[in-house]
Design an enzyme around this catalytic site. Structure first.
Site, PDB file in Angstrom:
ATOM      1  N   ASP A 149      39.821  36.448  33.773  1.00 49.11           N
ATOM      2  CA  ASP A 149      40.559  36.121  34.825  1.00 49.11           C
ATOM      3  C   ASP A 149      41.335  34.448  35.435  1.00 49.11           C
ATOM      4  OD1 ASP A 149      40.254  38.189  35.299  1.00 49.11           O
ATOM      5  OD2 ASP A 149      38.387  38.666  36.303  1.00 49.11           O
ATOM      6  N   LYS A 155      31.988  44.538  36.281  1.00 45.57           N
ATOM      7  CA  LYS A 155      31.971  42.480  35.939  1.00 45.57           C
ATOM      8  C   LYS A 155      30.679  42.383  35.603  1.00 45.57           C
ATOM      9  CE  LYS A 155      36.808  41.927  36.099  1.00 45.57           C
ATOM     10  NZ  LYS A 155      38.478  41.459  37.635  1.00 45.57           N
TER      11      LYS A 155
END
Ligand code: ATR
Length: 287
Positions: free
Chosen positions: A108, A71
């Site tokens: 997220d 990420k």
């Protein structure tokens, strides 16, 4: 599934990627909407990540999700990132633009909040001081989303206190850092408790906290989704508290990517949750 020569392609980049539920989740939506497209598991070694992303773009993919451990590398490879990704320093959704630019976002934290809002309609985060267990990437994304949503205070409890301090400083605003030894004393003033660590995953011990000290109207959430009912959630439910497992966050964080790549706004509903949870054991004993 038979693809045409103009099928839209996306996938999830991870190393390893075999644990990911994203192909199952996006595959469900592709079938539901009869879309001419595919979503693939894409195992890529860390040292090959940036080249792999550019290759996907050059091969005509629409974009990709990014999972552990890529990420932060995804953030670095982007030509542009949105405000949330910038605050999180991490990207989980890549969109390849028509001009070749690589655009990144981080869904997220948004996914976590959408899950909470769907599970608990009428939720007002403005009145909910939160305590997050953990200070890693997931904690960072959720803390940023909570602050943006008006949460009045976020406490970050971490085994390595210095990491919580660094994250609190990076986030700014009403954020406080604490070590595990201080967690119990934070509970009486906590309305939302979130485990963002891997504690409780697949039979590992759950965080050990005196949940009796939480207010009666507190909500306890866990981002671990294997098993579906972690030890922490079971203890919270036994204490009579509202709970949310990790599955809703997983399902909702996927929505913006699907819409961008395949052009359809997908829904999170019981059929999807049952399908994705179908291969997730319910309790630690079954995991
Ligand atoms: P992610 O990006 O998924 O959030 P991460 O960045 O590796 O993952 O962060 C993992 C978090 O879980 C950290 O807060 C970590 O605590 P440390 O910073 O002290 O390492 C926490 N964690 C993992 N295993 C733990 C354990 N056995 N006990 C307590 N905390 C743990």
């Amino acid at each position: 599934m038979i693809l045409s020569a103009t099928a839209r392609l996306a996938g999830v980049l991870g190393w390893p990627v075999a644990h990911s539920r994203s192909p199952r989740l996006h595959g469900f939506w592709l079938e539901r909407h009869r879309i001419d497209g595919a979503y693939l598991p894409l195992p890529v070694r860390p040292e090959r990540f940036a080249d792999a992303v550019r290759s996907l773009r050059d091969l005509g993919f629409q974009g990709a999700n990014v999972t552990i451990p890529h990420k932060e590398a995804a953030f670095a490879v982007c030509d542009e990132v949105d405000a949330t990704a910038s605050r999180a320093g991490a990207v989980n959704t890549l969109v390849f633009r028509a001009d070749g630019a690589i655009a990144g976002s981080n869904t997220d934290g948004w996914g976590f909040l959408e899950g909470l809002r769907q599970a608990l309609p009428g939720l007002r985060l403005a009145g909910m001081p939160a305590t997050l267990l953990g200070a890693g990437g997931a904690s960072r994304a959720i803390a940023a989303a909570l602050l943006d949503a008006g949460c009045p205070r976020v406490a970050l409890v971490n085994r390595t206190r210095a990491r919580a301090e660094a994250l609190a400083a990076a986030l700014g605003g009403p954020v406080q850092a604490a070590g595990w030894d201080e967690a119990a004393d934070l509970l009486p003033a906590t309305r939302l408790l979130v485990n963002t660590t891997s504690l409780g995953m697949k039979g590992t011990p759950s965080p050990d906290l005196p949940l009796a000290r939480l207010p009666d109207d507190a909500i306890v959430a866990d981002i671990v989704y294997v098993p579906r009912i972690t030890g922490l959630l079971a203890a919270a439910a036994a204490r009579g508290l509202a709970t949310m497992g990790g599955l809703p966050m997983l399902l909702h964080q996927a929505r913006p990517g699907f819409r961008a790549w395949f052009g359809v706004e997908p829904q999170v509903d019981d059929a999807l949750a049952r399908f994705v949870a179908g291969d997730v054991p319910e309790t630690a004993e079954a995991a």
